[in-house]
Motif scaffolding. Sequence first.
Motif, PDB file in Angstrom:
ATOM      1  N   ALA A  31      46.295  18.702  42.597  1.00  0.00           N
ATOM      2  CA  ALA A  31      45.582  18.088  41.484  1.00  0.00           C
ATOM      3  C   ALA A  31      44.740  16.918  41.985  1.00  0.00           C
ATOM      4  O   ALA A  31      45.206  16.111  42.791  1.00  0.00           O
ATOM      5  N   LEU A  32      43.513  16.868  41.511  1.00  0.00           N
ATOM      6  CA  LEU A  32      42.597  15.785  41.872  1.00  0.00           C
ATOM      7  C   LEU A  32      42.078  15.119  40.602  1.00  0.00           C
ATOM      8  O   LEU A  32      41.862  15.787  39.589  1.00  0.00           O
ATOM      9  N   THR A  33      41.844  13.831  40.688  1.00  0.00           N
ATOM     10  CA  THR A  33      41.248  13.103  39.568  1.00  0.00           C
ATOM     11  C   THR A  33      39.742  13.335  39.584  1.00  0.00           C
ATOM     12  O   THR A  33      39.172  13.786  40.594  1.00  0.00           O
ATOM     13  N   ASN A  34      39.100  12.997  38.487  1.00  0.00           N
ATOM     14  CA  ASN A  34      37.646  13.121  38.417  1.00  0.00           C
ATOM     15  C   ASN A  34      36.980  12.313  39.524  1.00  0.00           C
ATOM     16  O   ASN A  34      36.020  12.769  40.146  1.00  0.00           O
ATOM     17  N   GLN A  64      47.124  17.258  34.516  1.00  0.00           N
ATOM     18  CA  GLN A  64      48.490  16.981  34.944  1.00  0.00           C
ATOM     19  C   GLN A  64      48.926  15.654  34.342  1.00  0.00           C
ATOM     20  O   GLN A  64      48.112  14.940  33.756  1.00  0.00           O
ATOM     21  N   PRO A  65      50.189  15.286  34.477  1.00  0.00           N
ATOM     22  CA  PRO A  65      50.626  14.003  33.917  1.00  0.00           C
ATOM     23  C   PRO A  65      49.784  12.842  34.449  1.00  0.00           C
ATOM     24  O   PRO A  65      49.417  12.802  35.628  1.00  0.00           O
ATOM     25  N   THR A  66      49.479  11.934  33.550  1.00  0.00           N
ATOM     26  CA  THR A  66      48.686  10.755  33.896  1.00  0.00           C
ATOM     27  C   THR A  66      49.426   9.919  34.938  1.00  0.00           C
ATOM     28  O   THR A  66      50.654   9.820  34.913  1.00  0.00           O
ATOM     29  N   ARG A  67      48.655   9.336  35.840  1.00  0.00           N
ATOM     30  CA  ARG A  67      49.242   8.459  36.861  1.00  0.00           C
ATOM     31  C   ARG A  67      48.438   7.159  36.903  1.00  0.00           C
ATOM     32  O   ARG A  67      47.344   7.061  36.370  1.00  0.00           O
ATOM     33  N   ARG A  68      49.009   6.166  37.544  1.00  0.00           N
ATOM     34  CA  ARG A  68      48.348   4.865  37.682  1.00  0.00           C
ATOM     35  C   ARG A  68      47.555   4.842  38.981  1.00  0.00           C
ATOM     36  O   ARG A  68      48.048   5.235  40.036  1.00  0.00           O
ATOM     37  N   GLY A  69      46.321   4.371  38.860  1.00  0.00           N
ATOM     38  CA  GLY A  69      45.455   4.254  40.025  1.00  0.00           C
ATOM     39  C   GLY A  69      45.745   2.995  40.819  1.00  0.00           C
ATOM     40  O   GLY A  69      46.669   2.226  40.497  1.00  0.00           O
ATOM     41  N   ALA A  70      44.937   2.752  41.830  1.00  0.00           N
ATOM     42  CA  ALA A  70      45.131   1.623  42.735  1.00  0.00           C
ATOM     43  C   ALA A  70      45.124   0.281  41.998  1.00  0.00           C
ATOM     44  O   ALA A  70      45.871  -0.623  42.347  1.00  0.00           O
ATOM     45  N   ARG A  71      44.306   0.143  40.986  1.00  0.00           N
ATOM     46  CA  ARG A  71      44.212  -1.132  40.257  1.00  0.00           C
ATOM     47  C   ARG A  71      44.868  -1.051  38.882  1.00  0.00           C
ATOM     48  O   ARG A  71      44.503  -1.778  37.966  1.00  0.00           O
ATOM     49  N   GLY A  72      45.785  -0.121  38.732  1.00  0.00           N
ATOM     50  CA  GLY A  72      46.507   0.022  37.477  1.00  0.00           C
ATOM     51  C   GLY A  72      45.778   0.836  36.425  1.00  0.00           C
ATOM     52  O   GLY A  72      46.256   0.956  35.301  1.00  0.00           O
TER      53      GLY A  72
END
Length: 186
Positions: A31-34, A64-72
Motif C-alpha cells: 500500500a502506498l499513500t498518494n 487501507q487503515p489510516t496511518r500517521r505520517g512523519a509530522r503527525g
Amino acid sequence: MTERRPATEAEARALASAVRLRIIRLCLDRALTNKEIAERLGANAATTLHHVRTLVDTGFLVPQPTRRGARGSREVPYLSTGKSWTLDVSDAAVPGPRPAMLDAFLAEAETAGLDRVDMSRLGLRLTEDDYHELRRRIQAILDEYAARPRDPAGRPYSVFVAFHADVSREESPAATRSTRPPDETP
C-alpha cells in the motif's frame, strides 16, 4: 483460465489512462499513500489524487487503515485489488484502454531502462485455430503466475504481451495478381 467479465463503462474509462494503470501496478505489492505514488511517478500530488480517487471509486484500489505520517498528518495508503486482471476491455465502448496499456508499458520500460528490458519479437504464420491455441496457452501461463501467492522476498517483474496481425507481411492484391500466370482466355 481466468474468467473475465466485460468491463463496465466506468471501469473501462478508469483503465483508459496510462497513469492509472501505473498506479495500479505501483500499489500491487504494498500500500502506498498518494504522496508516495506522486513521488514514484514524478507527478503532482493533486493530479495523482484525482486518479487515485477514480481507481477507488471503480474498485481497482482499496484504502487501507489510516496511518500517521512523519509530522503527525493523517495518511491513507492504497492497495491494488487485482480487479483489472479479471476484466475484459476488448469490447468496451470507451476508447483508450488498449493504447493506455501500451503507454503504461513504455513509461515503465523507460523508467526501468530499456537496456534492462528483456524483449522478444517473433513473426509467425498461423491458422485461426493455431492463433487461438497460442493465445490460450500464453494466457494460461499468465493466469497461473497471477494466481500464485506473492513472495515478499521475490523481485518484482512486469510482463507485457501483445498479439497483432502483421499487415506489413500481407500480400497486397496487386502483388498477388502479378505473381499469377497471365490469363490465356481472349
